[in-house]
Design a protein around this motif. Structure first.
Motif, PDB file in Angstrom:
ATOM      1  N   GLY A 130       0.753  -1.389   0.137  1.00 37.62           N
ATOM      2  CA  GLY A 130      -0.193  -0.088  -0.054  1.00 37.62           C
ATOM      3  C   GLY A 130       0.959   1.434   0.082  1.00 37.62           C
ATOM      4  N   ILE A 131       2.142   1.245  -0.319  1.00 32.61           N
ATOM      5  CA  ILE A 131       2.882   2.428  -0.283  1.00 32.61           C
ATOM      6  C   ILE A 131       2.906   3.246  -1.486  1.00 32.61           C
ATOM      7  CG2 ILE A 131       5.219   3.230  -0.345  1.00 32.61           C
ATOM      8  CD1 ILE A 131       6.099   0.950   1.503  1.00 32.61           C
ATOM      9  N   GLU A 132       2.470   2.367  -2.692  1.00 25.53           N
ATOM     10  CA  GLU A 132       2.053   2.762  -3.945  1.00 25.53           C
ATOM     11  C   GLU A 132       1.038   2.115  -4.206  1.00 25.53           C
ATOM     12  OE1 GLU A 132       5.799   4.894  -5.885  1.00 25.53           O
ATOM     13  OE2 GLU A 132       6.040   2.852  -6.181  1.00 25.53           O
ATOM     14  N   SER A 133       0.506   2.327  -5.508  1.00 26.09           N
ATOM     15  CA  SER A 133      -0.865   1.715  -5.809  1.00 26.09           C
ATOM     16  C   SER A 133      -0.872   1.093  -7.318  1.00 26.09           C
ATOM     17  CB  SER A 133      -1.988   3.031  -6.217  1.00 26.09           C
ATOM     18  OG  SER A 133      -3.227   2.561  -6.677  1.00 26.09           O
ATOM     19  N   LEU A 134      -1.265  -0.105  -7.300  1.00 28.70           N
ATOM     20  CA  LEU A 134      -1.541  -0.720  -8.617  1.00 28.70           C
ATOM     21  C   LEU A 134      -2.849  -1.326  -8.367  1.00 28.70           C
ATOM     22  CD1 LEU A 134      -0.875  -2.343 -11.241  1.00 28.70           C
ATOM     23  CD2 LEU A 134       0.255  -3.913  -9.822  1.00 28.70           C
ATOM     24  N   HIS A 135      -3.759  -1.128  -9.203  1.00 27.94           N
ATOM     25  CA  HIS A 135      -5.282  -1.673  -9.387  1.00 27.94           C
ATOM     26  C   HIS A 135      -5.462  -2.003 -10.994  1.00 27.94           C
ATOM     27  CE1 HIS A 135      -6.587   2.343 -10.089  1.00 27.94           C
ATOM     28  NE2 HIS A 135      -7.335   2.038 -10.920  1.00 27.94           N
ATOM     29  N   PHE A 136      -6.527  -2.813 -10.998  1.00 27.47           N
ATOM     30  CA  PHE A 136      -6.745  -3.416 -12.498  1.00 27.47           C
ATOM     31  C   PHE A 136      -7.886  -2.772 -13.342  1.00 27.47           C
ATOM     32  CE2 PHE A 136      -4.470  -6.405  -9.772  1.00 27.47           C
ATOM     33  CZ  PHE A 136      -3.327  -6.525 -10.472  1.00 27.47           C
ATOM     34  N   GLU A 137      -7.660  -2.487 -14.406  1.00 29.34           N
ATOM     35  CA  GLU A 137      -8.875  -1.781 -15.130  1.00 29.34           C
ATOM     36  C   GLU A 137      -9.168  -2.425 -16.450  1.00 29.34           C
ATOM     37  OE1 GLU A 137      -9.530   2.498 -17.031  1.00 29.34           O
ATOM     38  OE2 GLU A 137      -9.381   2.420 -14.803  1.00 29.34           O
ATOM     39  N   VAL A 150      -3.378  -0.117 -13.628  1.00 27.44           N
ATOM     40  CA  VAL A 150      -3.491   1.473 -13.467  1.00 27.44           C
ATOM     41  C   VAL A 150      -2.509   1.815 -12.395  1.00 27.44           C
ATOM     42  CG1 VAL A 150      -4.968   3.327 -13.084  1.00 27.44           C
ATOM     43  CG2 VAL A 150      -5.709   1.598 -14.530  1.00 27.44           C
ATOM     44  N   MET A 151      -1.425   2.474 -12.395  1.00 30.13           N
ATOM     45  CA  MET A 151      -0.423   2.684 -11.605  1.00 30.13           C
ATOM     46  C   MET A 151      -0.344   4.069 -10.953  1.00 30.13           C
ATOM     47  SD  MET A 151       2.280   0.029 -13.232  1.00 30.13           S
ATOM     48  CE  MET A 151       1.736   0.699 -14.701  1.00 30.13           C
ATOM     49  N   GLU A 152       0.053   4.453  -9.652  1.00 27.92           N
ATOM     50  CA  GLU A 152       0.540   5.185  -9.023  1.00 27.92           C
ATOM     51  C   GLU A 152       1.769   5.078  -8.500  1.00 27.92           C
ATOM     52  OE1 GLU A 152      -0.662   8.560  -9.182  1.00 27.92           O
ATOM     53  OE2 GLU A 152      -2.524   8.284 -10.259  1.00 27.92           O
ATOM     54  N   PHE A 153       2.765   5.610  -8.796  1.00 25.46           N
ATOM     55  CA  PHE A 153       4.233   5.136  -8.340  1.00 25.46           C
ATOM     56  C   PHE A 153       5.227   6.192  -8.235  1.00 25.46           C
ATOM     57  CE2 PHE A 153       4.459   2.977 -12.395  1.00 25.46           C
ATOM     58  CZ  PHE A 153       4.098   4.177 -13.121  1.00 25.46           C
ATOM     59  N   PRO A 154       5.079   7.448  -7.390  1.00 28.80           N
ATOM     60  CA  PRO A 154       5.988   8.404  -7.487  1.00 28.80           C
ATOM     61  C   PRO A 154       7.121   8.142  -6.768  1.00 28.80           C
ATOM     62  CG  PRO A 154       4.295   8.690  -5.931  1.00 28.80           C
ATOM     63  CD  PRO A 154       3.685   7.737  -6.658  1.00 28.80           C
ATOM     64  N   TYR A 155       7.079   7.171  -5.913  1.00 28.93           N
ATOM     65  CA  TYR A 155       8.271   6.698  -4.986  1.00 28.93           C
ATOM     66  C   TYR A 155       9.294   5.904  -5.634  1.00 28.93           C
ATOM     67  CZ  TYR A 155       5.189   8.690  -1.451  1.00 28.93           C
ATOM     68  OH  TYR A 155       4.251   9.636  -0.863  1.00 28.93           O
ATOM     69  N   THR A 156       8.754   5.322  -6.758  1.00 30.36           N
ATOM     70  CA  THR A 156       9.777   4.225  -7.496  1.00 30.36           C
ATOM     71  C   THR A 156       9.858   4.766  -8.929  1.00 30.36           C
ATOM     72  OG1 THR A 156       7.958   2.667  -7.916  1.00 30.36           O
ATOM     73  CG2 THR A 156       9.620   2.136  -6.105  1.00 30.36           C
ATOM     74  N   HIS A 157       8.949   5.406  -9.614  1.00 28.98           N
ATOM     75  CA  HIS A 157       8.918   5.627 -11.080  1.00 28.98           C
ATOM     76  C   HIS A 157       8.805   7.308 -11.375  1.00 28.98           C
ATOM     77  CE1 HIS A 157       8.404   1.411 -11.464  1.00 28.98           C
ATOM     78  NE2 HIS A 157       8.228   1.558 -12.650  1.00 28.98           N
ATOM     79  N   GLY A 158       8.757   7.864 -10.240  1.00 26.89           N
ATOM     80  CA  GLY A 158       8.833   9.308 -10.564  1.00 26.89           C
ATOM     81  C   GLY A 158      10.392   9.571 -11.074  1.00 26.89           C
ATOM     82  N   LEU A 159      10.621  10.593 -11.823  1.00 28.20           N
ATOM     83  CA  LEU A 159      12.099  10.766 -12.324  1.00 28.20           C
ATOM     84  C   LEU A 159      12.814  11.281 -11.195  1.00 28.20           C
ATOM     85  CD1 LEU A 159      14.166  10.975 -14.632  1.00 28.20           C
ATOM     86  CD2 LEU A 159      13.200  13.453 -14.974  1.00 28.20           C
TER      87      LEU A 159
END
Length: 225
Positions: free
Chosen positions: A42-49, A59-68
């Motif tokens: 739950g630190i970042e988000s991955l759900h399926f659409e 569908v991903m929200e991942f600023p802590y790993t994939h932000g530049l």
């Protein structure tokens, strides 16, 4: 992007023969190695659409790993780990730099295929050229990157024996087969725990194979007349 990230590893190894190909394989996937566990807890988000794109339903929200910015921070951490890790081998700033570049490369390779979900820091703006909207174009781009960079690596270096040379060719074919299965054969999974286990196993097994097949491979010397 999956095996396309290994294109960067082969290119960097071709440019700097003294860096470990196995470590470069870890480097180019480092942010994904952390992303899946981060999403699981739950630190970042991955759900399926359904029908999110033609390649996957993530569908991903991942600023802590994939932000530049995050990629740069992970890159510096990877460099620091290399420098402080006990080893009998000589460590150089050039090898450290190439390991760092392998981590940052992930963001730029992902940029080609992702729908706009790659942040610079957190939130908008987000970037992605969207090749995942066309499965065949995404597959072709990934395959082309991999083959071109592998050829650069392969013809810039030479193996200790013909058998090792042969196994490195087989390794390329294996990577292509894995990507073909990933794109066209294997069913999409919506079990995050299963995805995490499979992804981590794949990243580390491929890194071990890359390191083993590349062992004692040397820079090819120019032919003398």
């Amino acid at each position: 992007m999956f095996v396309g990230h290994y294109a960067a590893a082969f290119a960097l190894k071709g440019k700097e023969p003294s860096v470990s190909l196995g470590m470069l394989f870890i480097g180019v996937q480092l942010v994904d190695i952390f992303f899946f566990p981060f999403a699981l807890y739950g630190i970042e988000s991955l759900h399926f659409e359904d029908s999110h794109n033609q390649v996957n339903n993530f569908v991903m929200e991942f600023p802590y790993t994939h932000g530049l910015l995050a990629s740069i921070v992970w890159s510096l951490a990877f460099i620091l780990l290399y420098l402080i890790w006990p080893s009998k081998k000589k460590k150089t700033s050039r090898i450290a730099l190439f390991l760092g570049l392998s981590v940052v490369s992930h963001w730029f390779v992902d940029l080609l295929v992702h729908t706009p979900d790659l942040p610079l820091v957190h939130g908008d703006p987000k970037y992605g050229f969207g090749l995942w909207q066309n499965k065949h174009m995404a597959f072709s781009a990934e395959l082309s990157l991999l083959v071109v960079c592998w050829c650069y690596y392969f013809f810039k270096s030479q193996a200790k024996s013909k058998s090792r040379q042969f196994f490195m060719v087989l390794f390329l074919l294996f990577l292509i087969a894995v990507n073909t299965l990933n794109f066209y054969v294997l069913p999409a999974s919506e079990n995050l725990e299963e995805l995490t286990i499979n992804a981590l196993a794949a990243y580390f097994i491929l890194a071990l194979l890359a390191g083993a097949f590349d062992l004692k491979r040397k820079e090819k010397k120019p032919a003398t007349t």
